[in-house]
Design a protein around this motif. Structure first.
Motif, PDB file in Angstrom:
ATOM      1  N   THR A 144       0.751  -1.080   0.076  1.00  0.00           N
ATOM      2  CA  THR A 144      -0.416   0.257  -0.381  1.00  0.00           C
ATOM      3  C   THR A 144       0.742   1.186   0.240  1.00  0.00           C
ATOM      4  O   THR A 144       0.316   2.450  -0.831  1.00  0.00           O
ATOM      5  N   THR A 145       2.036   0.704   0.199  1.00  0.00           N
ATOM      6  CA  THR A 145       2.561   1.959   0.320  1.00  0.00           C
ATOM      7  C   THR A 145       3.803   3.305  -0.472  1.00  0.00           C
ATOM      8  O   THR A 145       2.646   3.372  -1.115  1.00  0.00           O
ATOM      9  N   VAL A 146       3.678   1.959  -2.031  1.00  0.00           N
ATOM     10  CA  VAL A 146       4.456   2.263  -2.783  1.00  0.00           C
ATOM     11  C   VAL A 146       3.083   2.126  -3.625  1.00  0.00           C
ATOM     12  O   VAL A 146       2.808   3.333  -4.612  1.00  0.00           O
ATOM     13  N   ALA A 147       2.161   1.494  -3.674  1.00  0.00           N
ATOM     14  CA  ALA A 147       0.154   2.264  -4.641  1.00  0.00           C
ATOM     15  C   ALA A 147      -0.038   4.244  -3.765  1.00  0.00           C
ATOM     16  O   ALA A 147       0.224   3.995  -5.141  1.00  0.00           O
ATOM     17  N   THR A 148       0.420   3.922  -2.798  1.00  0.00           N
ATOM     18  CA  THR A 148      -0.419   5.685  -2.400  1.00  0.00           C
ATOM     19  C   THR A 148       0.688   6.503  -3.225  1.00  0.00           C
ATOM     20  O   THR A 148       0.453   7.436  -3.509  1.00  0.00           O
ATOM     21  N   GLN A 149       2.382   5.790  -3.443  1.00  0.00           N
ATOM     22  CA  GLN A 149       3.006   7.095  -3.162  1.00  0.00           C
ATOM     23  C   GLN A 149       3.464   7.846  -4.806  1.00  0.00           C
ATOM     24  O   GLN A 149       3.414   9.179  -4.347  1.00  0.00           O
ATOM     25  N   PHE A 150       2.377   7.048  -6.142  1.00  0.00           N
ATOM     26  CA  PHE A 150       2.306   7.565  -7.037  1.00  0.00           C
ATOM     27  C   PHE A 150       1.641   9.190  -7.100  1.00  0.00           C
ATOM     28  O   PHE A 150       1.016  10.204  -7.826  1.00  0.00           O
ATOM     29  N   ALA A 151       0.166   8.724  -6.088  1.00  0.00           N
ATOM     30  CA  ALA A 151      -1.189   9.735  -5.432  1.00  0.00           C
ATOM     31  C   ALA A 151      -0.382  10.607  -5.115  1.00  0.00           C
ATOM     32  O   ALA A 151      -1.453  11.744  -4.872  1.00  0.00           O
ATOM     33  N   VAL A 152       0.589  10.859  -3.877  1.00  0.00           N
ATOM     34  CA  VAL A 152       0.957  11.940  -3.283  1.00  0.00           C
ATOM     35  C   VAL A 152       0.511  13.103  -4.559  1.00  0.00           C
ATOM     36  O   VAL A 152       0.315  14.232  -4.066  1.00  0.00           O
ATOM     37  N   PRO A 153       1.365  13.442  -5.549  1.00  0.00           N
ATOM     38  CA  PRO A 153       1.586  14.895  -5.783  1.00  0.00           C
ATOM     39  C   PRO A 153       0.453  14.652  -6.710  1.00  0.00           C
ATOM     40  O   PRO A 153      -0.764  16.515  -6.448  1.00  0.00           O
ATOM     41  N   TRP A 154      -0.601  13.897  -6.457  1.00  0.00           N
ATOM     42  CA  TRP A 154      -1.924  15.068  -6.771  1.00  0.00           C
ATOM     43  C   TRP A 154      -3.126  15.232  -5.591  1.00  0.00           C
ATOM     44  O   TRP A 154      -3.828  15.962  -5.905  1.00  0.00           O
ATOM     45  N   ALA A 155      -2.831  14.202  -4.809  1.00  0.00           N
ATOM     46  CA  ALA A 155      -3.430  14.892  -3.365  1.00  0.00           C
ATOM     47  C   ALA A 155      -2.658  16.043  -3.139  1.00  0.00           C
ATOM     48  O   ALA A 155      -4.440  16.686  -2.916  1.00  0.00           O
ATOM     49  N   ILE A 156      -1.759  16.709  -2.891  1.00  0.00           N
ATOM     50  CA  ILE A 156      -1.508  17.811  -3.111  1.00  0.00           C
ATOM     51  C   ILE A 156      -2.428  18.701  -2.919  1.00  0.00           C
ATOM     52  O   ILE A 156      -2.414  20.030  -3.018  1.00  0.00           O
ATOM     53  N   GLY A 157      -1.803  18.935  -4.762  1.00  0.00           N
ATOM     54  CA  GLY A 157      -2.508  19.753  -5.963  1.00  0.00           C
ATOM     55  C   GLY A 157      -3.781  19.250  -6.064  1.00  0.00           C
ATOM     56  O   GLY A 157      -4.928  20.860  -5.891  1.00  0.00           O
ATOM     57  N   ARG A 158      -5.056  19.128  -5.117  1.00  0.00           N
ATOM     58  CA  ARG A 158      -6.228  18.834  -4.868  1.00  0.00           C
ATOM     59  C   ARG A 158      -6.315  19.662  -3.517  1.00  0.00           C
ATOM     60  O   ARG A 158      -7.352  20.264  -3.359  1.00  0.00           O
ATOM     61  N   ALA A 159      -5.820  18.703  -2.570  1.00  0.00           N
ATOM     62  CA  ALA A 159      -5.809  19.257  -0.988  1.00  0.00           C
ATOM     63  C   ALA A 159      -4.585  20.249  -0.197  1.00  0.00           C
ATOM     64  O   ALA A 159      -4.890  20.764   0.706  1.00  0.00           O
ATOM     65  N   GLY A 160      -3.736  20.605  -1.176  1.00  0.00           N
ATOM     66  CA  GLY A 160      -2.731  21.020  -0.347  1.00  0.00           C
ATOM     67  C   GLY A 160      -1.407  20.743   0.611  1.00  0.00           C
ATOM     68  O   GLY A 160      -2.633  18.835   0.890  1.00  0.00           O
TER      69      GLY A 160
END
Length: 357
Positions: free
Chosen positions: A23-39
């Protein structure tokens, strides 16, 4: 250990780390997108919550199903923290000080392991699991720092703060190929590091040798990750990478020779010495490959570089634990670590390739 105390076998116990890292690896690629949406503040704080709260919830049950579910949630938190904090360390300083920033961040990340990694299992066995799970909840104390540091970062982006109004561009195939080179070098050394961290207790005959070896790995890795960053600012990560890979392959070959049979007290000195050298190589290549990844990605793709690098780190750690374990069952830990040395040597051509500007 907690899962085994609840009735799981060694296979079930192995699933705990596998699920967390998956789940760590699966999450890592979504982090830049999440920061773009939520800050930054929300994303970093959620990472701390996902790490800390499940640690306390472990106290409720040792049944394998709930343990795996909580490990999966903690993996999400770990994936957020590794990518976001990594990128933040780079974005907080000018490019000329990037190596020092990465070194300081890496030192902060590694230093707790110097104590926690060798003694965690002993505390759980001698005192009980509850102190371990309480310590595991300490990320919750970092939430105020997440909010504070977010004020100094681009509001909703993981690229260079000099262009805060422009979203991070789509990462091209060429960029991912450029990132793949330092990531594969990293994967080779974390393959070896994951094996040492996982199987040190099985490589020795005397329990204190395992703790001493892991302490040497952790301490030297922490110090080296810190100091190599500033050195790379002055000399350049590219110039240091190939010699570091060659020395690492040699050190891993020496480790393979030392663990060709279970290490007893008569070989304590070479065991601790080679573990210390493994720590030096482990720390050096982590910092150098991280800097090379940021160079390859460019200032507007910091988030992508952080995600790919961290995915490589965790993939290498998980794979090393799995593959070296398989080899050791059939042939022993000597051949298993020799395989790690060969894999490290095979990455020399990748280390020679200069990053695109």
């Amino acid at each position: 250990m907690w899962a085994v105390s609840g009735g799981a076998d060694s296979g079930g116990a192995g699933l705990v780390n596998f699920v967390l890292l998956g789940t760590t690896v699966a999450t890592q690629f979504a982090v830049p997108w999440a920061i773009g949406r939520a800050g930054w503040a929300w994303v970093l704080s959620l990472g701390m919550v996902f790490l800390g709260v499940p640690s306390l919830l472990h106290l409720l049950t040792a049944d394998l199903g709930p343990v795996l579910a909580l490990s999966a949630v903690r993996g999400v938190g770990f994936g957020i923290l590794t990518v976001a904090a990594n990128a933040a360390a780079v974005l907080l300083v000018e490019p000329a000080r990037r190596g020092a920033a990465v070194g300081a961040y890496s030192f902060a990340l590694s230093l707790p392991l110097v104590v926690v990694m060798p003694v965690g299992g002993w505390v759980a066995d001698a005192v009980g699991f509850w102190p371990v799970f309480v310590v595991g909840a300490l990320p919750l104390a970092g939430i105020p720092a997440c909010v504070a540091v977010a004020r100094h970062l681009p509001a909703r982006s993981t690229h260079d703060a000099s262009h805060p109004e422009v979203a991070e561009p789509t990462t091209s195939r060429a960029t991912y190929l450029a990132l793949l080179r330092p990531t594969l070098v990293l994967l080779a050394i974390t393959f070896a590091g994951g094996a040492v961290i996982t199987f040190a207790p099985q490589m020795v005959q005397v329990p204190w040798l395992s703790a001493a070896g892991l302490f040497a790995v952790g301490l030297l890795s922490a110090i080296t990750r810190w100091q190599v960053g500033g050195l790379a600012d002055r000399a350049g990560a590219q110039r240091l990478l190939v010699p570091a890979v060659l020395v690492s392959a040699l050190v891993l070959a020496a480790l393979a020779w030392v663990v060709r049979s279970p290490v007893d007290a008569s070989r304590a000195v070479p065991w601790i010495l080679v573990c210390a050298l493994v720590g030096v190589c482990y720390g050096t290549l982590q910092t150098l490959t991280m800097l090379r990844a940021f160079e390859a990605a460019g200032p507007r793709r910091v988030g992508a570089a952080s995600a790919v690098w961290n995915a490589g780190f965790d993939t290498g750690t998980a794979t090393g634990s799995l593959v070296v374990g398989w080899v050791a069952v059939a042939s022993g830990f000597g051949p298993g670590m020799a395989l790690a040395a060969v894999l490290c040597l095979l990455t020399v051509p990748l280390a020679r390739v200069a990053p695109r500007r």
